[in-house]
Design a protein around this motif. Structure first.
Motif, PDB file in Angstrom:
ATOM      1  N   ASP A  59       0.814  -1.219   0.000  1.00  0.00           N
ATOM      2  CA  ASP A  59       0.000   0.000   0.000  1.00  0.00           C
ATOM      3  C   ASP A  59       0.850   1.272   0.000  1.00  0.00           C
ATOM      4  N   HIS A  60       2.057   1.210   0.567  1.00  0.00           N
ATOM      5  CA  HIS A  60       2.893   2.416   0.643  1.00  0.00           C
ATOM      6  C   HIS A  60       3.779   2.581  -0.598  1.00  0.00           C
ATOM      7  N   GLU A  61       3.596   1.721  -1.608  1.00  0.00           N
ATOM      8  CA  GLU A  61       4.354   1.819  -2.856  1.00  0.00           C
ATOM      9  C   GLU A  61       3.390   1.865  -4.040  1.00  0.00           C
ATOM     10  N   THR A  62       3.915   2.230  -5.202  1.00  0.00           N
ATOM     11  CA  THR A  62       3.126   2.211  -6.424  1.00  0.00           C
ATOM     12  C   THR A  62       4.070   1.963  -7.598  1.00  0.00           C
ATOM     13  N   ILE A  63       3.537   1.630  -8.737  1.00  0.00           N
ATOM     14  CA  ILE A  63       4.319   1.504  -9.957  1.00  0.00           C
ATOM     15  C   ILE A  63       3.909   2.667 -10.849  1.00  0.00           C
ATOM     16  N   ILE A  64       4.901   3.424 -11.324  1.00  0.00           N
ATOM     17  CA  ILE A  64       4.615   4.544 -12.219  1.00  0.00           C
ATOM     18  C   ILE A  64       5.208   4.260 -13.590  1.00  0.00           C
ATOM     19  N   ARG A  65       4.707   4.937 -14.587  1.00  0.00           N
ATOM     20  CA  ARG A  65       5.286   4.880 -15.933  1.00  0.00           C
ATOM     21  C   ARG A  65       6.019   6.200 -16.138  1.00  0.00           C
ATOM     22  N   LEU A  66       7.333   6.102 -16.328  1.00  0.00           N
ATOM     23  CA  LEU A  66       8.158   7.279 -16.555  1.00  0.00           C
ATOM     24  C   LEU A  66       8.427   7.406 -18.052  1.00  0.00           C
ATOM     25  N   PRO A  67       7.946   8.469 -18.694  1.00  0.00           N
ATOM     26  CA  PRO A  67       8.183   8.637 -20.123  1.00  0.00           C
ATOM     27  C   PRO A  67       9.686   8.670 -20.437  1.00  0.00           C
TER      28      PRO A  67
END
Length: 80
Positions: A59-67
């Motif tokens: 819950d304290h992390e996420t996956i992001i998409r970095l252009p």
């Protein structure tokens, strides 16, 4: 916390602005970017990382998409 602005996607509109900052005390990067889609998260979980490591995203992390264009703002490691 002393933050240094590193970069933002060029010509970004006011409401869509992936940005990178550097925490000058720790060297950590703070990244504002697009959330990975459920499909992308599932693909990451299917590939995994190291054997035996959980693929769950806490819950304290996420996956992001970095252009790709943002990679130029990531500092290079110090070399000796």
């Amino acid at each position: 916390m002393g933050l240094k602005f590193l970069g933002i996607i060029p010509n970004t509109p006011d409401t869509d602005s992936p940005t990178i900052w550097l925490d000058e005390e720790t060297g950590d990067l703070l990244i504002q970017s697009y959330k990975a889609t459920d499909v992308e998260v599932k693909a990451c979980q299917e590939i995994g990382s190291i054997p035996g490591h959980s693929t769950a995203v806490p819950d304290h992390e996420t996956i992001i998409r970095l252009p790709k264009i943002m990679l130029r703002f990531i500092p290079k490691p110090d070399t000796e």
